[in-house]
Design an enzyme around this catalytic site. Structure first.
Site, mmCIF file in Angstrom:
data_model
loop_
_atom_site.group_PDB
_atom_site.id
_atom_site.type_symbol
_atom_site.label_atom_id
_atom_site.label_comp_id
_atom_site.label_asym_id
_atom_site.label_seq_id
_atom_site.Cartn_x
_atom_site.Cartn_y
_atom_site.Cartn_z
ATOM 1 N N MET A 293 21.953 56.152 -65.345
ATOM 2 C CA MET A 293 21.901 57.298 -64.438
ATOM 3 C C MET A 293 23.246 58.017 -64.455
ATOM 4 O O MET A 293 24.303 57.377 -64.475
ATOM 5 C CB MET A 293 21.594 56.806 -63.018
ATOM 6 C CG MET A 293 21.612 57.873 -61.950
ATOM 7 S SD MET A 293 21.305 57.155 -60.309
ATOM 8 C CE MET A 293 19.561 56.812 -60.421
ATOM 9 N N CYS A 294 23.191 59.350 -64.457
ATOM 10 C CA CYS A 294 24.411 60.155 -64.345
ATOM 11 C C CYS A 294 24.184 61.166 -63.220
ATOM 12 O O CYS A 294 23.523 60.864 -62.241
ATOM 13 C CB CYS A 294 24.746 60.814 -65.681
ATOM 14 S SG CYS A 294 23.495 61.987 -66.254
ATOM 15 N N TYR A 295 24.730 62.343 -63.348
ATOM 16 C CA TYR A 295 24.585 63.374 -62.316
ATOM 17 C C TYR A 295 23.203 64.021 -62.356
ATOM 18 O O TYR A 295 22.489 64.058 -61.363
ATOM 19 C CB TYR A 295 25.652 64.465 -62.491
ATOM 20 C CG TYR A 295 27.058 63.951 -62.436
ATOM 21 C CD1 TYR A 295 27.733 63.832 -61.227
ATOM 22 C CD2 TYR A 295 27.715 63.570 -63.600
ATOM 23 C CE1 TYR A 295 29.027 63.345 -61.179
ATOM 24 C CE2 TYR A 295 29.007 63.079 -63.566
ATOM 25 C CZ TYR A 295 29.662 62.970 -62.349
ATOM 26 O OH TYR A 295 30.941 62.479 -62.312
ATOM 27 N N GLY B 253 21.128 63.880 -65.563
ATOM 28 C CA GLY B 253 20.309 63.371 -66.657
ATOM 29 C C GLY B 253 20.762 63.805 -68.030
ATOM 30 O O GLY B 253 20.040 63.614 -69.010
ATOM 31 N N PHE C 23 21.199 61.162 -60.621
ATOM 32 C CA PHE C 23 21.321 60.799 -59.212
ATOM 33 C C PHE C 23 20.812 61.908 -58.308
ATOM 34 O O PHE C 23 20.267 61.643 -57.241
ATOM 35 C CB PHE C 23 22.771 60.446 -58.852
ATOM 36 C CG PHE C 23 22.926 60.092 -57.403
ATOM 37 C CD1 PHE C 23 22.412 58.907 -56.909
ATOM 38 C CD2 PHE C 23 23.550 60.958 -56.521
ATOM 39 C CE1 PHE C 23 22.519 58.583 -55.561
ATOM 40 C CE2 PHE C 23 23.677 60.650 -55.181
ATOM 41 C CZ PHE C 23 23.154 59.456 -54.700
#
Length: 108
Positions: free
Chosen positions: A64-66, A68, A93
């Site tokens: 998971m990042c900010y 995708g 996220f």
């Protein structure tokens, strides 16, 4: 698996609930501290060694990042390190927080 797969937050949530995968969050420390998926491991250059020691290579990993995007590069990297199954979470996220606000933790 030679290529990571993209997965939506609902499917990622289900895999997490059923303990079918582990979740890593690659965002910066400040963003992670301001909110992250409750079961996420904060994966950084400093924590990568510990993560690789503590998680079997046949355990599926969801990244998971900010939003995708950054997670795709990290997912590919984990595949190159030997993980068998890796997912990049579409929407990151931001989508997780929108869909599962009760499952957001705060702090490092």
């Amino acid at each position: 698996m030679d290529q990571f797969e993209c997965i939506n937050v609902a499917d990622a949530h289900q895999k997490l609930q059923e303990k079918e995968a582990v979740l890593v969050d690659i965002r910066d420390p400040q963003s992670f501290a301001m909110g992250h998926a409750a079961q996420a491991f904060h994966l950084t250059n400093d924590t990568l060694g510990a993560f690789m020691r503590d998680n079997d290579f046949d355990t599926p990993v969801m990244v998971m990042c900010y939003h995708g995007n950054s997670s795709k590069g990290a997912a590919q990297y984990l595949l190159q390190q030997g993980y068998d199954v890796v997912y990049s979470i579409d929407g990151g996220f931001e989508a997780w927080q929108r869909q599962f606000p009760a499952e957001v933790a705060y702090g490092a």
